[in-house]
Design a protein around this motif. Structure first.
Motif, mmCIF file in Angstrom:
data_model
loop_
_atom_site.group_PDB
_atom_site.id
_atom_site.type_symbol
_atom_site.label_atom_id
_atom_site.label_comp_id
_atom_site.label_asym_id
_atom_site.label_seq_id
_atom_site.Cartn_x
_atom_site.Cartn_y
_atom_site.Cartn_z
ATOM 1 N N THR A 21 0.875 -1.170 0.000
ATOM 2 C CA THR A 21 0.000 0.000 0.000
ATOM 3 C C THR A 21 0.914 1.222 0.000
ATOM 4 O O THR A 21 1.845 1.298 0.802
ATOM 5 N N THR A 23 1.338 5.710 -0.935
ATOM 6 C CA THR A 23 0.709 6.992 -1.245
ATOM 7 C C THR A 23 1.200 7.407 -2.619
ATOM 8 O O THR A 23 2.412 7.527 -2.846
ATOM 9 N N PRO A 37 -4.054 7.725 -1.732
ATOM 10 C CA PRO A 37 -3.628 6.367 -1.410
ATOM 11 C C PRO A 37 -3.645 5.500 -2.664
ATOM 12 O O PRO A 37 -4.425 5.735 -3.597
ATOM 13 N N ARG A 66 -0.253 9.461 6.291
ATOM 14 C CA ARG A 66 -0.477 8.739 5.042
ATOM 15 C C ARG A 66 -0.993 7.328 5.304
ATOM 16 O O ARG A 66 -1.865 6.826 4.594
ATOM 17 N N ALA A 70 -4.640 5.952 4.095
ATOM 18 C CA ALA A 70 -4.756 4.755 3.263
ATOM 19 C C ALA A 70 -5.689 3.746 3.909
ATOM 20 O O ALA A 70 -6.521 3.114 3.228
#
Length: 316
Positions: A21, A23, A37, A66, A70
């Motif tokens: 995952t 940004t 995200p 961040r 997300a």
């Protein structure tokens, strides 16, 4: 150490996506900068969530704003997030050209330690998480543990700027191709892995090495799908492209959703896919192409809901 626990309803396929995952820091062609995200595997989980599959995502995230953003972004679409905490949330800086195509630069912190993974019916791995150490070894262990028990899908989604040893990365990709049930790659992936080789010949080789279904996407030129009984070419859906962020991940998530709908999960994968004829596979890939077209028609990784994909009329 991360413990994965499935919380789905009785009888509902248990879906696990494992991977990065990020940004996305988007540098638009007009000079504006925007953060959203993203990350290939997170986008796949997001797509499955939008389509109602209640996926679990095993990932790594920083304990920063961040990371919080997300997590909220994923949870809003029905994704349950299991995050191993890292020093920071990884970033992908995307420079968008006038046609909306993205060129990425990465700042990645990817690690994964898994204490226990409960029984699952479907596992997706891919992209940075499948090849970047130290987390890549844990991904391979998960794949090995789930073989013959779950639908396993793989999207190599090669990021050349992160590759330090091309030969080692190629070998790791090929090893995963040999172990999974379904592999989806882009024409750019094939060109990097096998410079100058014909895509259809590569698909034939991959199919012979283990997978039940191989799909190669070529952007505006559509997609090639190959099973042991059929070879299908499906055109892209015409649309006005805003940007291409998340298009391949949307295609992948929609493909997983469609396979689950056909009963290709758990231990029944081989039988379910081998029973699909040319028409069935063609319709399945066409749904994936339509889903990707919706995503590229709007900014960022913003895959369609099930209602948008199947119940509303999509106009290019």
């Amino acid at each position: 150490m991360a413990r994965y626990q499935q919380q789905d309803k009785i009888g509902e396929p248990r879906v696990l996506v494992v991977g990065e995952t990020l940004t996305d820091i988007l540098h638009q062609h007009d000079g504006t900068i925007e953060e959203r995200p993203g990350g290939s595997c997170a986008n796949v989980a997001l797509t499955l969530g939008r389509l109602g599959r209640r996926p679990q995502l095993l990932t790594s995230l920083g304990e920063d704003q961040r990371g919080l953003d997300a997590t909220a972004w994923l949870q809003a679409s029905g994704v349950t997030v299991h995050a191993q905490r890292t020093a920071r949330t990884s970033t992908a800086t995307a420079n968008l050209d006038a046609d909306g195509a993205a060129d990425y630069e990465f700042d990645i912190d990817w690690s994964l330690a898994v204490e226990e993974v409960c029984a699952i019916d479907m596992l997706h791995v891919g992209s940075i998480a499948a090849t970047l150490q130290p987390g890549a070894d844990a991904v391979t262990v998960l794949v090995d543990n789930c073989r013959d028990k779950a639908l396993i899908t793989f999207d190599p989604n090669i990021r050349p700027s992160l590759v330090e040893n091309p030969d080692e990365t190629r070998q790791r990709v090929l090893s995963l191709v040999n172990k999974v049930d379904v592999v989806k790659a882009s024409d750019e992936d094939i060109a990097w892995l096998y410079p100058g080789e014909d895509m259809e010949l590569v698909a034939h080789r991959w199919l012979a090495s283990g997978p039940e279904l191989v799909v190669i996407t070529s952007g505006a030129n559509g997609a090639l799908a190959m099973s042991r009984s059929a070879t299908i070419r499906v055109p892209a859906v015409p649309t006005i492209v805003v940007d291409t962020v998340g298009a391949g991940d949307t295609f992948m998530g929609t493909l997983i959703d469609a396979l689950i709908a056909k009963g290709a999960f758990g231990s029944r994968v081989s039988q379910a896919i081998s029973s699909m004829g040319s028409t069935e596979i063609s319709e399945l890939i066409a749904d994936c192409a339509r889903s990707a077209a919706i995503t590229v028609s709007r900014p960022g990784a913003d895959p369609p809901t099930r209602a948008e994909l199947f119940e509303e009329t999509y106009r290019s």
